[in-house]
Design a protein around this motif. Structure first.
Motif, PDB file in Angstrom:
ATOM      1  N   GLY A   1       0.781  -1.229   0.000  1.00  0.00           N
ATOM      2  CA  GLY A   1       0.000   0.000   0.000  1.00  0.00           C
ATOM      3  C   GLY A   1       0.809   1.274   0.000  1.00  0.00           C
ATOM      4  N   ASP A   2       2.052   1.193   0.478  1.00  0.00           N
ATOM      5  CA  ASP A   2       2.863   2.404   0.605  1.00  0.00           C
ATOM      6  C   ASP A   2       4.090   2.407  -0.301  1.00  0.00           C
ATOM      7  OD1 ASP A   2       1.164   3.282   2.662  1.00  0.00           O
ATOM      8  OD2 ASP A   2       2.397   2.365   4.217  1.00  0.00           O
ATOM      9  N   GLU A   3       4.965   1.427  -0.107  1.00  0.00           N
ATOM     10  CA  GLU A   3       6.275   1.476  -0.746  1.00  0.00           C
ATOM     11  C   GLU A   3       6.233   1.223  -2.247  1.00  0.00           C
ATOM     12  OE1 GLU A   3       9.262  -0.717   1.370  1.00  0.00           O
ATOM     13  OE2 GLU A   3       8.589   0.095   3.280  1.00  0.00           O
ATOM     14  N   ILE A   4       5.543   0.177  -2.668  1.00  0.00           N
ATOM     15  CA  ILE A   4       5.530  -0.142  -4.106  1.00  0.00           C
ATOM     16  C   ILE A   4       4.922   0.999  -4.914  1.00  0.00           C
ATOM     17  CG2 ILE A   4       4.677  -1.736  -5.873  1.00  0.00           C
ATOM     18  CD1 ILE A   4       6.997  -2.887  -4.165  1.00  0.00           C
ATOM     19  N   PRO A   5       3.754   1.536  -4.531  1.00  0.00           N
ATOM     20  CA  PRO A   5       3.228   2.674  -5.295  1.00  0.00           C
ATOM     21  C   PRO A   5       4.159   3.884  -5.282  1.00  0.00           C
ATOM     22  CG  PRO A   5       1.505   1.735  -3.919  1.00  0.00           C
ATOM     23  CD  PRO A   5       2.794   1.080  -3.505  1.00  0.00           C
ATOM     24  N   ALA A   6       4.829   4.120  -4.147  1.00  0.00           N
ATOM     25  CA  ALA A   6       5.740   5.262  -4.067  1.00  0.00           C
ATOM     26  C   ALA A   6       6.956   5.074  -4.971  1.00  0.00           C
ATOM     27  CB  ALA A   6       6.180   5.471  -2.619  1.00  0.00           C
ATOM     28  N   ILE A   7       7.459   3.850  -5.024  1.00  0.00           N
ATOM     29  CA  ILE A   7       8.625   3.568  -5.877  1.00  0.00           C
ATOM     30  C   ILE A   7       8.263   3.798  -7.345  1.00  0.00           C
ATOM     31  CG2 ILE A   7      10.167   1.739  -6.701  1.00  0.00           C
ATOM     32  CD1 ILE A   7       9.941   0.586  -3.779  1.00  0.00           C
ATOM     33  N   ALA A   8       7.126   3.258  -7.777  1.00  0.00           N
ATOM     34  CA  ALA A   8       6.697   3.460  -9.168  1.00  0.00           C
ATOM     35  C   ALA A   8       6.500   4.945  -9.449  1.00  0.00           C
ATOM     36  CB  ALA A   8       5.427   2.668  -9.446  1.00  0.00           C
ATOM     37  N   ASP A   9       5.937   5.662  -8.494  1.00  0.00           N
ATOM     38  CA  ASP A   9       5.698   7.090  -8.678  1.00  0.00           C
ATOM     39  C   ASP A   9       6.995   7.870  -8.831  1.00  0.00           C
ATOM     40  OD1 ASP A   9       3.862   9.402  -8.732  1.00  0.00           O
ATOM     41  OD2 ASP A   9       4.842   9.921  -6.832  1.00  0.00           O
ATOM     42  N   VAL A  10       8.024   7.481  -8.100  1.00  0.00           N
ATOM     43  CA  VAL A  10       9.315   8.166  -8.217  1.00  0.00           C
ATOM     44  C   VAL A  10       9.866   8.025  -9.639  1.00  0.00           C
ATOM     45  CG1 VAL A  10      11.754   8.043  -7.505  1.00  0.00           C
ATOM     46  CG2 VAL A  10       9.936   8.094  -5.787  1.00  0.00           C
ATOM     47  N   PHE A  11       9.773   6.808 -10.199  1.00  0.00           N
ATOM     48  CA  PHE A  11      10.253   6.620 -11.570  1.00  0.00           C
ATOM     49  C   PHE A  11       9.410   7.410 -12.568  1.00  0.00           C
ATOM     50  CE2 PHE A  11      12.405   2.967  -9.628  1.00  0.00           C
ATOM     51  CZ  PHE A  11      13.673   3.188 -10.119  1.00  0.00           C
ATOM     52  N   ARG A  12       8.103   7.493 -12.356  1.00  0.00           N
ATOM     53  CA  ARG A  12       7.248   8.294 -13.236  1.00  0.00           C
ATOM     54  C   ARG A  12       7.582   9.786 -13.107  1.00  0.00           C
ATOM     55  NH1 ARG A  12       4.125   4.730 -15.405  1.00  0.00           N
ATOM     56  NH2 ARG A  12       3.294   3.002 -14.215  1.00  0.00           N
ATOM     57  N   PHE A  13       7.857  10.234 -11.891  1.00  0.00           N
ATOM     58  CA  PHE A  13       8.238  11.629 -11.684  1.00  0.00           C
ATOM     59  C   PHE A  13       9.498  11.963 -12.486  1.00  0.00           C
ATOM     60  CE2 PHE A  13      10.947  14.735  -9.613  1.00  0.00           C
ATOM     61  CZ  PHE A  13      10.097  15.830  -9.506  1.00  0.00           C
ATOM     62  N   PHE A  14      10.523  11.098 -12.351  1.00  0.00           N
ATOM     63  CA  PHE A  14      11.779  11.390 -13.038  1.00  0.00           C
ATOM     64  C   PHE A  14      11.665  11.189 -14.548  1.00  0.00           C
ATOM     65  CE2 PHE A  14      13.469  11.289  -8.739  1.00  0.00           C
ATOM     66  CZ  PHE A  14      14.202  12.470  -8.776  1.00  0.00           C
TER      67      PHE A  14
END
Length: 132
Positions: free
Chosen positions: A98-111
Motif C-alpha cells: 500500500g505504501d512502498e511499491i506505489p511510491a517507488i513506481a511514482d518516483v520513476f514516473r516523476f523522473f
C-alpha cells in the motif's frame, strides 16, 4: 529468486563469500547470496563508466520511456516485489503493497517527466530517437 549479479548486461554468479539474508521478523535465513569479488566490483564499475557515456547521449524521450517502462514493470510485479521486501525488511506485507511499491513506481514516473524538462541543448533533441 534470482541471486546473480548484473555486470555489463550479463547475470553472473558472485565469486566472493556467501552471505546469509535474514528475515528480521523471524530470524529465518531466507537465502545465501555470494558477494562480488574485487575483480567483479572493478568490472561492474568499468561497465557503469562505459554505460554512462552512452546514457548521457540518449534523448530525453528515450530516457523517459526507459523510466516509464521500469515503473510499469514494478507495478506489474508488485505482489512478488512486496513479498520479497516484506521478508527482507520484516515490514507487514500490506504496508509494502500500500505504501512502498506505489511510491517507488511514482518516483520513476516523476523522473520520467523530469527527463523531458531539461534545459539547454538536450531540450532540442526531444524528438530525435537516436543520438548523434
Amino acid at each position: 529468486m534470482q541471486t546473480q549479479l548484473l555486470i555489463n548486461g550479463e547475470l553472473v554468479n558472485g565469486e566472493g563469500e556467501k552471505q546469509p539474508v535474514y528475515n528480521p521478523a523471524t530470524g529465518e535465513v531466507l537465502l545465501e547470496i555470494a558477494e562480488a569479488s574485487a575483480a567483479q566490483v572493478d568490472a561492474a564499475v568499468q561497465a557503469a563508466d562505459r554505460a554512462f557515456a552512452n546514457w548521457g547521449r540518449t534523448t530525453p524521450k528515450s530516457r523517459a520511456e526507459c523510466l516509464l517502462r521500469l515503473a510499469d514493470t514494478i507495478e506489474a510485479n508488485a505482489d512478488a516485489l512486496a513479498r520479497l521486501e516484506s521478508q527482507n525488511c520484516g515490514k507487514p506485507l500490506h504496508c509494502v503493497l500500500g505504501d512502498e511499491i506505489p511510491a517507488i513506481a511514482d518516483v520513476f514516473r516523476f523522473f520520467a517527466g523530469a527527463a523531458r524538462t531539461l534545459n539547454g541543448s538536450a531540450a532540442g533533441n526531444i524528438w530525435r530517437d537516436t543520438p548523434r
